[in-house]
Every structure is written in structure tokens, then in C-alpha cells.
Design a protein around this motif. Structure first.
Motif: not given
Length: 553
Positions: A98-127
Motif C-alpha cells: 500500500t505504501i509503495a503504491l502510495a509513494r508512486e502516486k505521490m511521485k506522479e503528482y509531484g508530492c515529495s512528503k515521503y517521510k510521512l509514509l510509515h509501513i505497518v503489518d497485521s501485527e503492528t500496534v500503534l499507540e
């Protein structure tokens, strides 16, 4: 866990429509955004490239927005991200693909805020201060799909994302049914569940059936095989690759987005491409027709646009021939059924063999009625919000929820902007927040509104009439003109008399205005518009857009 005084849930997109998914959960003062998708334009949105949600509410409260949580990598879930992240500096959480595809989408439209993207999986817990966010794996037509669970002291708020339950699937992306049941046992306050197939009885057809049908179609084809599918449907792409390898055909990929998805899928391990199966489009003419397969999609991953050009013999790389077999492994997007049907008709006209709806070469990524009931039974929610679907789908989903024991007053059918408030475990309808559509046209974001669309609609229906005249203001005489230019209104050569009469009418109006010393440009233009409008409607029963241009010497 901190006591949750107040929870608000509302949709900025994804209800009353298919696509443009964006749901907002407010826990006390913190805002969590679930998905950020786009929608393909409807027929009356002339010239519009895509539609995203109106995020005015999020921009006004940007200090309170804690996270954007993504369920999977389809356009309807990630397509609006590049435009939203221009206005919000918010962390975005999604699975690896999902994040890889989102990065490509951002690149296509000239949005370079890649540092905001974070990878999770089904075991991740965000506090977070007000909630703990967990994920559970779901099955959909794209790998790495998850549901989202926000824990609160009133109970969990669960968003299923897009899902189905395929009992014949045994791969790594199987639905985590035990985890869903565990969430249900702990207590679910509110379930936001996918309504796309709520009108379809039974179960959605298994992917194993589709694999076999695609393989059979490859076996039966004598000439080239052209497969049209959605660019982001990785499951279908893998099935086509497998069939090409099994039947010793080389596979050429047409479409920039499709190529990019395959590259990402291989790189991240979600696609398995046997060696020497793929060839470049330039090598197509070097292959025998019986040893060649072509995989295609169009702009934005929509499969039919490229296929229509191929059928009209207007594609710059490949055109359909009479001995080709065309597999349409897709179903029409809501609102685009006419285009879909006309494209199939075009392919038939060329003389090709077309395999579509009547054979099972495509299945939905969304669960049918029995699967929706199963999800509700697993989660045991107190309240249900049917989302992601047109109103009739939401309504059908609400009836299913009633059948499995959810009381009618615990099911909320919401429109965009409707707020549902939860206090002490009880829900009631709250107020409304600003919602609607933001239209993307070229590089413009939101600069095309209802007035511009209305003008485009008028121009497309009755055309335009431009009246050009030059006036000497001091002497109060017409120096040049009036000249009438018509586009899309009448065929000029056959309507010379009508335009001459219209010119005479304009001349009389201007003379009258000058005799009465009314030389206000706005008044003169208004008089010209009103008189011409009435005259032309009486003569033609049409109302073209009238644009007077007055120049002064």
C-alpha cells in the motif's frame, strides 16, 4: 485505557457512491482518517480527470489530525493522498505494498512528503494518546489488505476495508478470521463495513475458479490473446502470468501503470514472474500470434480506454485483429456501464472473439451477502454503519444486519457529512460537517466548481454565440461590426439568414442604447444577451451561451 468521553464518526466520501473512500473517527479531540481515495468522474463531470473528497474540515482542524490509516492500495483508498498531503503534515500508515503504491502516486503528482509514509503489518500496534490502533489481514483483489481497529474505553471502532472470504485460498494473504473473532469477543462499539456487494446473494466466486477459466481460455485461443483488467488487481495479473507461462506464451504489458504495478509487485515479492515470460511491447512483431499474450490497462488503471483505441485501430502500439481472443477480466465501475458496453461492441465489430461476463474470468474483490453476514457475526458490533457503496447498497447491507440480529435503531445509514456521536456506549445523530467533491482538472485542484461544470454542460448542449462590436463612445456610433461568431450552435453556411437577422437585431439594440445615452457596457451587454436569447429560442428552440464583446475606440 484513558476514558473516552466522546466519539464522532462521519464520512467525507465513500457513502452514496462507489469510490472516494474517506471516513473520520474523532476520539475526544483527536482525529483519525481512514483511507483517502479518489473517484472516477461521472458522465456529467465534463473534462474532469478525477474527484477527491472535500477536506475543508480536516484543514480547519489540522492540529487535531493524528494519522491517516490506509486499508489497501487501490485508487479508491489512496488516490487523494498527494493532494491531501499538500495541505496536511500527517503521518500515513499502511502495509508494505500500500505504501509503495502510495509513494508512486505521490511521485506522479509531484508530492515529495515521503517521510510521512510509515509501513505497518497485521501485527503492528500503534499507540496514540486516545486510542490503540491494531490491524487484521483481510482478503481482497490486491495483496496486503487490512482492516483497522481503534480501541476505546467504550469499545472498538472497526473499519473492515474491502474484504471477502475465499475458503479455497491457501496463500499468505488469507483473512485472519481468528483475529476478527477475538476483536468481536473484546467488544465492538461500531462496525464500518463494505457494502459494495450487499445486493448479491450467496458468496463471491472463488479466485481458484477464475484461475481455471483463464487457463482454459488460453488453451482454446488460436491467435493472440489480449487481456484487459484493472491495473491494481495484482491477483488477476498473477493469474494471467501463470496462464501465459503454462501455455508457453510470451506476455507483453501495455500501459504505464500496469508496468509500474508489476515492477513493484516483483520487487516486493507479491508477484512471481517466471524467467523469459515477459517481453517488451517492441518485441511483439517478432512473435507468432499463437505464442503471444498481451496484458493491458488504461490511464488510472481503468481497463477499457486502451481497449477501445485498439478496437478502433487507433492505438499507437497494438490494434485488435479478427483472429484475436480478447478477455475482459473486469466489471464496469458504477456509472461507466455504457462506456463498458460500447467498448465490448467495438471489439465484436473487429471480428475478434470476446470473452467477458458470461464466463467466469473475473470475480469481485468484495464479499457477497453471506460474507457480509459472517463479518457482522464475527465482530458482534453494537452499532453498524454500512459504508463504501451507493445508497441502495447501504440499504441492502442494513437489511442484512437486521437479519443477523442487529436492532434497526442500531444501524445508521449516513450521507456524506452526517455525524454519529457516541457517549457512554450510546449513539445518536449529531450535526453535520462540511463535505462534498473537490474536482481535479489537469493541474487544477478544486478550481472547477458547479458553475464551471454548468457552463461546460451548456456549451456541450447548445454551443456558443460570440458577438463582437466596436463602438466610438465619444461620437456614439458603431465603428465596426457587429460580427457574430458561432461554435456548436448552427452550421453557419446553412444558417446565413438567421445570423444576418441576429446581426441586425444587435445593431438595433446598440443604436437604441446610444440614442437613449445608455452607454454602460454592462447594460448594453445585458440587453444584447436577453434580446438575442429570446430571438434565437423562438427561431431554433435552442439556448446557446451568448458572449457579447464590446471594444471601444
Amino acid at each position: 485505557m484513558k476514558k473516552t468521553e466522546n466519539i464522532k464518526i462521519f464520512a467525507l466520501g465513500g457513502v452514496g457512491e462507489v469510490g472516494k473512500n474517506m471516513y473520520v473517527v474523532e476520539i475526544n479531540d483527536d482525529i483519525y482518517v481512514l483511507d483517502a481515495g479518489l473517484m472516477f468522474p461521472e458522465g456529467e463531470m465534463l473534462g474532469i480527470d478525477m474527484v477527491i473528497p472535500d477536506i475543508a474540515y480536516l484543514v480547519e482542524n489540522k492540529a487535531r489530525v493524528k494519522a491517516i490509516l490506509l486499508t489497501h492500495g487501490h485508487e479508491e483508498q489512496i488516490g487523494a493522498l498527494p493532494f491531501i498531503l499538500r495541505k496536511l503534515d500527517v503521518p500515513v500508515y499502511g502495509t508494505k505494498l500500500t505504501i509503495a503504491l502510495a509513494r508512486e502516486k505521490m511521485k506522479e503528482y509531484g508530492c515529495s512528503k515521503y517521510k510521512l509514509l510509515h509501513i505497518v503489518d497485521s501485527e503492528t500496534v500503534l499507540e496514540f494518546d486516545t486510542t490503540k490502533v491494531t490491524f487484521f489481514r483481510t482478503m481482497h483483489s490486491i495483496p496486503d489488505s487490512v482492516g483497522i481497529c481503534l480501541q476505546t474505553s467504550q469499545g472498538a471502532v472497526v473499519h473492515t476495508g474491502d474484504f471477502k472470504f475465499d475458503q479455497s485460498y491457501s496463500g499468505p494473504h488469507k483473512s485472519e478470521i481468528s483475529k476478527m473473532a477475538a476483536i468481536g469477543e473484546q467488544g465492538v462499539l461500531c462496525l464500518l463495513s463494505d457494502s459494495t456487494n450487499a445486493e448479491r446473494p450467496g458468496y463471491t466466486v472463488s479466485e481458484s475458479v477464475i484461475s481455471q477459466e483463464i487457463s482454459d481460455a488460453f488453451y482454446d485461443a488460436k491467435g493472440r490473446i489480449i487481456v484487459a483488467t484493472y491495473g491494481s488487481n495484482i491477483t488477476r495479473i498473477q493469474q494471467v502470468i501463470n496462464a501465459a507461462f503454462e501455455h508457453e506464451r510470451k506476455l507483453a504489458v501495455v500501459g504505464r501503470m500496469m508496468m509500474k504495478v508489476i515492477e513493484l509487485g516483483v520487487e516486493l515479492g507479491y508477484l512471481n514472474v517466471p524467467e523469459d515470460t515477459l517481453i517488451s511491447v517492441q518485441e511483439i512483431n517478432n512473435q507468432k500470434d499463437s505464442e503471444l499474450a498481451i496484458l493491458t490497462t488504461g490511464h488510472q488503471g481503468e481497463p477499457m480506454a486502451a481497449l477501445a483505441r485498439m478496437a478502433r485501430q487507433a492505438h499507437k502500439l497494438i490494434n485488435i485483429k479478427s483472429d484475436d481472443t480478447v478477455l475482459i477480466a473486469a466489471t464496469p465501475i458504477a456509472g461507466h456501464e455504457t462506456t463498458f458496453s460500447k467498448t465490448i461492441d467495438l471489439v465484436f465489430r473487429v471480428g475478434a472473439t470476446v470473452i467477458y461476463g458470461q464466463k467466469q474470468i473475473h470475480t469481485s474483490g468484495h464479499g457477497s451477502q453471506e460474507e457480509l453476514k459472517f463479518m457482522i457475526n464475527l465482530m458482534k458490533p453494537t452499532y453498524v454503519l454500512p459504508v463504501h457503496g451507493e445508497y441502495r447498497m447501504q440499504k441492502a447491507h442494513a437489511k442484512l444486519a437486521e437479519k443477523v440480529g442487529i436492532p434497526k435503531d442500531c444501524i445508521f445509514l449516513i450521507e456524506k457529512g452526517d455525524v454519529i456521536e457516541f457517549k457512554d456506549g450510546y449513539a445518536q445523530r449529531g450535526g453535520r460537517v462540511q463535505s462534498g467533491n473537490t474536482l481535479i482538472d489537469g493541474l487544477g485542484v478544486g478550481d472547477v466548481g458547479n458553475i464551471v461544470l454548468r457552463d461546460r454542460r451548456l456549451l456541450s448542449q447548445d454551443g456558443i454565440l460570440i458577438v463582437v462590436v466596436t463602438i466610438n463612445k465619444a461620437n456614439r456610433v458603431i465603428s465596426a461590426g457587429p460580427e457574430i461568431i458561432s461554435r456548436g450552435f448552427v452550421y453557419v453556411r446553412e444558417s446565413e439568414k438567421l445570423l444576418e437577422e441576429a446581426t441586425t437585431l444587435v445593431e438595433q439594440i446598440l443604436q437604441k442604447c446610444m440614442e437613449e445615452r445608455t452607454i454602460e457596457w454592462s447594460t448594453m451587454k445585458l440587453n444584447m444577451r436577453e434580446s438575442l436569447n429570446q430571438f434565437l429560442f423562438e427561431r431554433t428552440r435552442r439556448r446557446p451561451m451568448i458572449l457579447p464583446i464590446i471594444m471601444e475606440v
